[in-house]
Write an enzyme that holds these catalytic residues in place. Structure first.
Site, PDB file in Angstrom:
ATOM      1  N   SER A   1       0.824  -1.201   0.000  1.00  0.00           N
ATOM      2  CA  SER A   1       0.000   0.000   0.000  1.00  0.00           C
ATOM      3  C   SER A   1       0.863   1.259   0.000  1.00  0.00           C
ATOM      4  O   SER A   1       1.556   1.534  -0.972  1.00  0.00           O
ATOM      5  CB  SER A   1      -0.960  -0.024   1.186  1.00  0.00           C
ATOM      6  OG  SER A   1      -1.930   0.984   1.085  1.00  0.00           O
TER       7      SER A   1
ATOM      8  N   ASP B   1      -3.270   6.587  -3.189  1.00  0.00           N
ATOM      9  CA  ASP B   1      -2.003   6.018  -2.751  1.00  0.00           C
ATOM     10  C   ASP B   1      -1.547   4.997  -3.790  1.00  0.00           C
ATOM     11  O   ASP B   1      -2.249   4.747  -4.776  1.00  0.00           O
ATOM     12  CB  ASP B   1      -2.125   5.450  -1.341  1.00  0.00           C
ATOM     13  CG  ASP B   1      -3.045   4.246  -1.264  1.00  0.00           C
ATOM     14  OD1 ASP B   1      -3.876   4.072  -2.171  1.00  0.00           O
ATOM     15  OD2 ASP B   1      -2.944   3.479  -0.283  1.00  0.00           O
TER      16      ASP B   1
END
Length: 588
Positions: free
Chosen positions: A185, A333
């Site tokens: 992530s 992100d």
């Protein structure tokens, strides 16, 4: 030979990766026992967040051996029985929780747009595998496919690096029994991770994580595992992305105007292509894109941490928005499951908090959907505003523990129809009258909805800041802020939590602490979790260690009643609480 050197030699003998073999051999040759201890004295623990850690050799690193062991453990658990069992819910809850698409336990009986013969409920258990553009991600995905097919399972691999929400969607769309997403992530470039989903399309929960962890512990040498080879698994094509985009058609966007200009960054990640297609499909103008961050780059050269929450991370997209006169700046992100928003204001561009965006999106969804069975969910660390919004709109509201793995399992009644869930860390899942199409946070879907909301406001001569003021007048001002402290030694966090439990502060920011809740004992019917909640008149603080990073995370909220819309005064109180809390924690 020391135990460390013996363990390193055994690892070296089974490691299929020439790079980590060379790294480990160099440490052995140099006699670097400290470095060996860092890699072999402990190991990455498999939990509800799967695995996440620094790349390198040894069991305390992310590498091909670690990934192959995890894949073998997952395969063993799937083969052990009942791949449709829900984590931490009763059988009745499992059926109800997954009935939004009319199929029990999240299993697809039809897969429109998917490859033929992939309907769930037939043949061997199956795993769908996705990956981002980080160092090692594609190889880890292929290793997973080789291990699970070697164990006798079916496997489908994404055609290229794609956003995490596409993988989460694909689990149910393909009728898979589990899903794996190789991603860290928004972690630093040296990290990678391994996130596991179950057949309902949501992340795993306890006790399933412990069962998989036990199966991993039983795995022997990875060079003795039976492995499949290319051709034994299916490499998906672009149909899976198209199916995800079709599912986003169910978002409540109909009737909204499309006149909105947006500056966008994928932050060196994998969101750009899918977001462009989603915006074009919905009729929005193509966003201006930050050129320096447009292409996937696992080194993330323009940001210290590729996390839109970090100070400075959105500087480039806000600068682009200023240059182009955009109405809105949006960032995903790197794996595009989070969505950050910035808007122009009287003092220049500013980022909205996750709670501000969550409140705005919640009302947008509730205005565009119908039914008293609608459910909205947030976490115990997010703003208390969502509960008041739900009450005003006459819909059901639930709080969960932190993380979408809990949000997607929250229920107040068997017939709940979840249309919105969010957490303050920029994660949102939203849907229309058919419920949420992705049972995890979805930065692409959230970007579409925030664009539609901004276009509505622009049509009416207003901005998102005006809408925030409207909410403050209706529900009272809810101002939130984080305090995150990164440490090198996680033991410092444990020490701080012990000090707080032993001697909690009596006041913060001039407000008396009236109650301290130890969340390890459970709270409000929720399972136990590591954390503390401090209550003050008109304010609240929740303190918990991060589950994925070496951080102590604190969540601050100040609430003023309707009619008291003095943001400056509330901000001063919030900052005073933050200052006193930082001094109390004594970690910097």
């Amino acid at each position: 030979m020391s135990d460390l050197r013996r363990a390193a030699a055994e690892w070296l003998a089974q490691d299929p990766d020439p790079d980590t073999r060379a790294e480990l051999q160099a440490l052995l040759d140099a006699g670097d026992d400290a470095a060996l201890a860092d890699r072999f004295a402990s190991r990455l623990e498999f939990g509800t967040a799967g695995l996440r850690g620094e790349l390198g050799a040894g069991p305390n690193r992310m590498n091909r051996v670690t990934v192959m062991r995890a894949a073998a453990g997952l395969a063993a658990r799937l083969l052990a029985g009942d791949p449709n069992a829900q984590d931490g819910t009763s059988p009745d809850q499992a059926t109800d929780a997954n009935a939004q698409d009319g199929t029990p336990a999240g299993r697809a009986t039809d897969v429109p747009g998917g490859p033929a013969g992939m309907a769930g409920g037939t043949g061997r258990p199956g795993v769908v595998i996705g990956y981002d553009a980080r160092h090692g991600s594609r190889q880890f995905a292929l290793d997973t496919a080789a291990v699970v097919t070697g164990a006798g399972l079916r496997a489908w691999v994404m055609p290229r690096p794609l956003p995490t929400p596409v993988l989460a969607f694909a689990v149910r769309h393909l009728g898979a029994d589990a899903g794996v997403m190789v991603t860290a992530s928004h972690n630093p470039p040296r990290d990678n991770g391994y996130k596991v989903y179950w057949g309902d399309g949501a992340q795993i929960l306890t006790p399933l994580d412990a069962e998989i962890a036990a199966a991993i512990d039983a795995v022997g040498r990875v060079d003795e595992l039976p492995l499949g080879k290319p051709g034994d698994w299916t490499v998906l094509d672009d149909d899976i992305v198209e199916a995800y985009l079709v599912a986003l058609d169910g978002l409540p966007l109909d009737g909204s105007p499309r006149d909105v200009s947006i500056a966008y960054t994928p932050m060196h990640g994998v969101g750009l292509e899918v977001l462009r297609r989603a915006f074009a499909r919905a009729g929005f103008p193509e966003p201006a894109v930050v050129a320096e961050q447009a292409e996937p780059d696992p080194d993330f050269p323009t940001v210290a941490f590729p996390n839109p929450e970090e100070p400075g991370a959105m500087d480039l997209v806000m600068a682009l928005a200023e240059r182009t006169g955009a109405d809105l700046a949006i960032a995903n992100d790197p794996d595009a499951d989070r969505c950050a928003v910035a808007v122009p204001g009287p003092d220049g561009w500013r980022t909205l908090t996750g709670d501000e965006v969550g409140g705005l999106l919640a009302e947008y969804v509730l205005r565009h959907t119908r039914g008293g069975d609608r459910l909205v969910v947030t976490t115990i660390v997010s703003s208390s505003l969502l509960g008041r919004i739900a009450e005003r709109h006459g819909v059901r509201f639930a709080e969960s523990l932190t993380g979408f793995k809990w949000i997607m399992k929250a229920r107040t009644a068997p017939d709940d129809r979840q249309v919105f869930g969010y957490e303050e860390a920029l994660g949102y899942s939203l849907g229309g009258d058919g419920g949420v199409p992705v049972r995890d946070k979805d930065g692409i879907g959230a970007a579409l909805a925030i664009a539609a909301l901004a276009a509505e406001a622009k049509r009416d001569g207003r901005t998102l800041l005006d809408l925030l003021d409207d909410q403050a007048r209706r529900y009272g001002l809810h101002l939130t802020a984080p305090l995150s402290i990164r440490v090198e030694d996680r033991a410092l966090i444990a020490g701080a939590m012990t000090r707080l439990r032993t001697a909690p502060p009596t006041a913060l920011g001039g407000l008396q602490v009236t109650r301290v809740d130890d969340l390890t004992a459970g709270s409000g019917g929720l399972p136990p979790t590591e954390g503390l909640r401090l209550r003050m008149p008109g304010a609240r603080v929740v303190i918990r260690p991060s589950g994925t990073e070496p951080k102590l995370k604190c969540y601050l909220e100040v609430v003023r009643p309707p009619g008291d819309n003095d943001r400056d005064a509330a901000a001063r109180t919030l900052e005073a609480i933050r200052t006193d809390l930082a001094a109390t924690l004594a970690l910097t």
